[in-house]
Design a protein around this motif. Structure first.
Motif, PDB file in Angstrom:
ATOM      1  N   PHE A 205     -72.806  99.096  31.413  1.00 13.38           N
ATOM      2  CA  PHE A 205     -73.769  98.024  31.702  1.00 13.38           C
ATOM      3  C   PHE A 205     -74.212  98.046  33.161  1.00 13.38           C
ATOM      4  O   PHE A 205     -73.390  98.153  34.055  1.00 13.38           O
ATOM      5  N   GLY A 206     -75.519  97.898  33.343  1.00  9.46           N
ATOM      6  CA  GLY A 206     -76.039  97.805  34.700  1.00  9.46           C
ATOM      7  C   GLY A 206     -76.213  99.152  35.372  1.00  9.46           C
ATOM      8  O   GLY A 206     -76.790  99.242  36.440  1.00  9.46           O
ATOM      9  N   LYS A 207     -75.711 100.209  34.735  1.00 11.99           N
ATOM     10  CA  LYS A 207     -75.899 101.549  35.301  1.00 11.99           C
ATOM     11  C   LYS A 207     -77.062 102.214  34.593  1.00 11.99           C
ATOM     12  O   LYS A 207     -77.354 101.887  33.446  1.00 11.99           O
ATOM     13  N   PRO A 208     -77.725 103.169  35.265  1.00 12.20           N
ATOM     14  CA  PRO A 208     -78.808 103.875  34.581  1.00 12.20           C
ATOM     15  C   PRO A 208     -78.261 104.584  33.335  1.00 12.20           C
ATOM     16  O   PRO A 208     -77.161 105.154  33.384  1.00 12.20           O
ATOM     17  N   GLY A 209     -78.996 104.484  32.247  1.00  3.79           N
ATOM     18  CA  GLY A 209     -78.517 105.092  31.009  1.00  3.79           C
ATOM     19  C   GLY A 209     -77.366 104.301  30.411  1.00  3.79           C
ATOM     20  O   GLY A 209     -76.600 104.826  29.623  1.00  3.79           O
ATOM     21  N   GLY A 210     -77.219 103.036  30.806  1.00  2.00           N
ATOM     22  CA  GLY A 210     -76.154 102.176  30.287  1.00  2.00           C
ATOM     23  C   GLY A 210     -76.336 101.928  28.795  1.00  2.00           C
ATOM     24  O   GLY A 210     -77.346 102.304  28.208  1.00  2.00           O
ATOM     25  N   ASN A 211     -75.373 101.262  28.225  1.00  2.00           N
ATOM     26  CA  ASN A 211     -75.312 101.181  26.761  1.00  2.00           C
ATOM     27  C   ASN A 211     -75.750  99.838  26.197  1.00  2.00           C
ATOM     28  O   ASN A 211     -75.395  99.500  25.088  1.00  2.00           O
ATOM     29  N   GLU A 212     -76.512  99.092  26.974  1.00  2.00           N
ATOM     30  CA  GLU A 212     -76.846  97.749  26.540  1.00  2.00           C
ATOM     31  C   GLU A 212     -77.508  97.729  25.162  1.00  2.00           C
ATOM     32  O   GLU A 212     -77.182  96.891  24.327  1.00  2.00           O
ATOM     33  N   GLU A 213     -78.439  98.669  24.942  1.00  2.00           N
ATOM     34  CA  GLU A 213     -79.161  98.686  23.656  1.00  2.00           C
ATOM     35  C   GLU A 213     -78.220  99.021  22.501  1.00  2.00           C
ATOM     36  O   GLU A 213     -78.355  98.485  21.399  1.00  2.00           O
ATOM     37  N   ILE A 214     -77.281  99.912  22.746  1.00  2.00           N
ATOM     38  CA  ILE A 214     -76.314 100.275  21.706  1.00  2.00           C
ATOM     39  C   ILE A 214     -75.454  99.072  21.355  1.00  2.00           C
ATOM     40  O   ILE A 214     -75.217  98.778  20.181  1.00  2.00           O
ATOM     41  N   VAL A 215     -75.010  98.368  22.379  1.00  2.00           N
ATOM     42  CA  VAL A 215     -74.152  97.205  22.131  1.00  2.00           C
ATOM     43  C   VAL A 215     -74.943  96.098  21.439  1.00  2.00           C
ATOM     44  O   VAL A 215     -74.442  95.437  20.529  1.00  2.00           O
ATOM     45  N   ARG A 216     -76.199  95.934  21.845  1.00  2.00           N
ATOM     46  CA  ARG A 216     -77.058  94.959  21.166  1.00  2.00           C
ATOM     47  C   ARG A 216     -77.136  95.282  19.666  1.00  2.00           C
ATOM     48  O   ARG A 216     -76.996  94.394  18.821  1.00  2.00           O
ATOM     49  N   ALA A 217     -77.314  96.580  19.348  1.00  2.00           N
ATOM     50  CA  ALA A 217     -77.404  97.010  17.948  1.00  2.00           C
ATOM     51  C   ALA A 217     -76.087  96.779  17.202  1.00  2.00           C
ATOM     52  O   ALA A 217     -76.076  96.343  16.048  1.00  2.00           O
ATOM     53  N   THR A 236     -66.285  93.055  35.249  1.00  2.00           N
ATOM     54  CA  THR A 236     -67.171  92.432  36.251  1.00  2.00           C
ATOM     55  C   THR A 236     -67.889  91.214  35.655  1.00  2.00           C
ATOM     56  O   THR A 236     -68.118  91.150  34.447  1.00  2.00           O
ATOM     57  N   PRO A 237     -68.270  90.269  36.531  1.00  2.00           N
ATOM     58  CA  PRO A 237     -69.027  89.104  36.071  1.00  2.00           C
ATOM     59  C   PRO A 237     -70.356  89.517  35.423  1.00  2.00           C
ATOM     60  O   PRO A 237     -70.822  88.859  34.495  1.00  2.00           O
ATOM     61  N   GLU A 238     -70.946  90.624  35.882  1.00  2.00           N
ATOM     62  CA  GLU A 238     -72.213  91.109  35.320  1.00  2.00           C
ATOM     63  C   GLU A 238     -72.013  91.518  33.853  1.00  2.00           C
ATOM     64  O   GLU A 238     -72.822  91.175  32.991  1.00  2.00           O
ATOM     65  N   GLN A 239     -70.962  92.246  33.578  1.00  2.00           N
ATOM     66  CA  GLN A 239     -70.665  92.659  32.194  1.00  2.00           C
ATOM     67  C   GLN A 239     -70.443  91.431  31.318  1.00  2.00           C
ATOM     68  O   GLN A 239     -70.934  91.356  30.190  1.00  2.00           O
ATOM     69  N   GLN A 252     -62.778  90.101  26.470  1.00  2.00           N
ATOM     70  CA  GLN A 252     -61.402  90.394  26.853  1.00  2.00           C
ATOM     71  C   GLN A 252     -61.478  91.438  27.971  1.00  2.00           C
ATOM     72  O   GLN A 252     -62.269  92.375  27.862  1.00  2.00           O
ATOM     73  N   GLY A 253     -60.725  91.274  29.020  1.00  2.00           N
ATOM     74  CA  GLY A 253     -60.760  92.275  30.085  1.00  2.00           C
ATOM     75  C   GLY A 253     -60.090  91.780  31.351  1.00  2.00           C
ATOM     76  O   GLY A 253     -59.781  90.598  31.482  1.00  2.00           O
ATOM     77  N   TYR A 254     -59.895  92.717  32.266  1.00  2.00           N
ATOM     78  CA  TYR A 254     -59.167  92.417  33.500  1.00  2.00           C
ATOM     79  C   TYR A 254     -59.849  91.313  34.304  1.00  2.00           C
ATOM     80  O   TYR A 254     -59.180  90.570  35.028  1.00  2.00           O
ATOM     81  N   LEU A 255     -61.181  91.193  34.212  1.00  2.00           N
ATOM     82  CA  LEU A 255     -61.880  90.119  34.923  1.00  2.00           C
ATOM     83  C   LEU A 255     -61.298  88.755  34.537  1.00  2.00           C
ATOM     84  O   LEU A 255     -61.137  87.871  35.375  1.00  2.00           O
ATOM     85  N   LEU A 256     -61.013  88.610  33.263  1.00  2.66           N
ATOM     86  CA  LEU A 256     -60.566  87.320  32.727  1.00  2.66           C
ATOM     87  C   LEU A 256     -59.063  87.194  32.826  1.00  2.66           C
ATOM     88  O   LEU A 256     -58.542  86.198  33.304  1.00  2.66           O
ATOM     89  N   ASP A 272     -53.716  74.270  31.509  1.00  2.00           N
ATOM     90  CA  ASP A 272     -55.116  74.317  31.089  1.00  2.00           C
ATOM     91  C   ASP A 272     -55.914  75.361  31.868  1.00  2.00           C
ATOM     92  O   ASP A 272     -57.133  75.370  31.820  1.00  2.00           O
ATOM     93  N   ALA A 273     -55.216  76.235  32.583  1.00  2.00           N
ATOM     94  CA  ALA A 273     -55.905  77.245  33.388  1.00  2.00           C
ATOM     95  C   ALA A 273     -56.596  78.274  32.506  1.00  2.00           C
ATOM     96  O   ALA A 273     -57.476  78.995  32.952  1.00  2.00           O
ATOM     97  N   GLY A 274     -56.170  78.294  31.252  1.00  4.22           N
ATOM     98  CA  GLY A 274     -56.809  79.231  30.341  1.00  4.22           C
ATOM     99  C   GLY A 274     -58.213  78.807  29.982  1.00  4.22           C
ATOM    100  O   GLY A 274     -58.998  79.594  29.489  1.00  4.22           O
ATOM    101  N   ILE A 275     -58.545  77.559  30.251  1.00  6.10           N
ATOM    102  CA  ILE A 275     -59.839  77.049  29.828  1.00  6.10           C
ATOM    103  C   ILE A 275     -60.857  77.210  30.954  1.00  6.10           C
ATOM    104  O   ILE A 275     -60.647  76.773  32.071  1.00  6.10           O
ATOM    105  N   GLY A 276     -61.944  77.861  30.594  1.00 12.50           N
ATOM    106  CA  GLY A 276     -63.046  77.977  31.534  1.00 12.50           C
ATOM    107  C   GLY A 276     -62.700  78.784  32.774  1.00 12.50           C
ATOM    108  O   GLY A 276     -63.283  78.616  33.838  1.00 12.50           O
ATOM    109  N   ARG A 277     -61.769  79.660  32.628  1.00 13.16           N
ATOM    110  CA  ARG A 277     -61.220  80.387  33.760  1.00 13.16           C
ATOM    111  C   ARG A 277     -62.265  81.209  34.510  1.00 13.16           C
ATOM    112  O   ARG A 277     -62.263  81.264  35.732  1.00 13.16           O
ATOM    113  N   ALA A 278     -63.144  81.845  33.747  1.00 11.03           N
ATOM    114  CA  ALA A 278     -64.060  82.785  34.413  1.00 11.03           C
ATOM    115  C   ALA A 278     -65.326  82.091  34.930  1.00 11.03           C
ATOM    116  O   ALA A 278     -66.164  82.727  35.535  1.00 11.03           O
ATOM    117  N   LEU A 279     -65.450  80.809  34.674  1.00  7.56           N
ATOM    118  CA  LEU A 279     -66.701  80.149  35.089  1.00  7.56           C
ATOM    119  C   LEU A 279     -66.592  79.587  36.508  1.00  7.56           C
ATOM    120  O   LEU A 279     -65.523  79.405  37.017  1.00  7.56           O
TER     121      LEU A 279
END
Ligand code: C2E
Ligand code: MG
Ligand code: MG
Ligand code: MG
Length: 279
Positions: A205-217, A236-239, A252-256, A272-279
């Motif tokens: 994601f976010g890189k040239p030739g990234g897989n956004e369209e594949i994941v959308r499909a 990453t927050p972008e992903q 699911q991922g190391y960001l979270l 309650d730290a599990g709630i809304g952690r990444a926001l």
């Protein structure tokens, strides 16, 4: 000369093979000891809803701390366990730990990875049921993650085990989706409730030739088939934002959160730290 060189190459190749065989045998022995002792444990990686980042469940991931060699990654020892059938006691240990732990986390789903070798055993479904009963865990709280390798099974045992367990309310997820030879084709015949989109797609994601369209499909296809989606390996927050926008159900991922011991999940729920952690 050519002959001598050839023989020599063979000798080098041969000794390398011997070394590999010896290393595998050593690992098998060590794994046997590990299973009898206290070297094997289970960590849990939190899974969050993509939309509001609420903690929904955990994935159980086996851990092996070797007394001399330290932590050995599952990608290294699971294949050895599969070749030697040690995967069966290992899988039972993980399932048992996870079910007993999940009883303390009433609102969470617990996902357990299962090897194709385990699923091919006719008695698998019965043993899962007796573990659930022993723990007092509702079958609807358990999700079993399988990979495509579970599916090319002629005996029909895998399919029968899956059908029997789904009838009890246990859900199945197809792990590492998109990395196999026929992921999309498999969905045709397969009785699963969820696909887990492999980290390698999220990485782009976010890189040239990234897989956004594949994941959308992938997400569109899953939705059309009434399947839930989880994306793995969000770093990453972008992903995270892209998956939210694409309508992925869970992330699911190391960001979270990284995989953590059971006590850390207890603490997250308590605070309650599990709630809304990444926001
Ligand atoms: P998996 O089921 O696809 O699990 C996801 C793997 O990705 C885990 O590695 C997890 O720690 C890692 N991961 C999660 N988020 C991130 C991230 O943001 N970045 C990166 N780089 N990695 C992330 P782990 O624990 O090393 O497990 C590797 C594989 O070993 C698992 O892949 C699964 O196929 C297998 N495995 C683990 N535990 C078990 C088990 O109890 N039984 C069986 N049969 N296989 C298991
Ligand atoms: Mg998994
Ligand atoms: Mg995976
Ligand atoms: Mg994997």
């Amino acid at each position: 000369h050519a002959k001598a060189a050839g023989r020599n190459r063979y000798a080098i190749f041969g000794s390398h093979m011997d070394e590999l065989v010896r290393a595998r045998r050593q690992m098998e022995q060590d794994l046997r000891i590990a299973l009898e002792g206290h070297q094997i444990s289970v960590h849990y990686q939190p899974v969050y809803s993509a939309k509001d980042q609420v903690l929904k469940g955990v994935e159980a991931l086996v851990r092996w701390r070797h007394p001399q060699k330290g932590a050995i990654p599952p990608d290294v020892f699971i294949p050895v366990a599969e070749e030697t059938r040690l995967i069966e006691p290992l899988g039972e240990l993980v399932l048992r730990e996870a079910c007993f732990a999940a009883v303390h986390w009433p609102d969470l789903t617990v996902a357990v990875n299962v090897s194709a070798i385990e699923l091919r055993n006719e008695t698998y479904a019965m043993r899962v049921l007796s573990t659930l009963n022993a723990a007092g865990l509702n079958p609807t709280r358990l999700e079993i993650e399988i990979t495509e390798s579970a599916l090319g099974d002629n005996s029909g045992h895998c399919e029968r085990n899956i059908a029997a367990l789904r009838a009890l309310g246990i859900r199945f997820a197809l792990d590492d989706f998109g990395t196999g030879f026929s992921s999309f084709g498999r969905l045709q015949s397969l009785d699963v409730d969820r696909i887990k989109i492999d980290k390698c797609f999220v990485d782009g994601f976010g890189k040239p030739g990234g897989n956004e369209e594949i994941v959308r499909a992938m997400i569109k296809l899953a939705q059309a088939k009434g399947l839930r989606t989880t994306a793995e390996g969000i770093e990453t927050p972008e992903q995270n934002a892209v998956l939210q926008r694409l309508g992925c159900d869970d992330v699911q991922g190391y960001l979270l959160s990284r995989p953590v011991p059971a006590a850390a999940i207890d603490a997250m729920l308590a605070s309650d730290a599990g709630i809304g952690r990444a926001l």
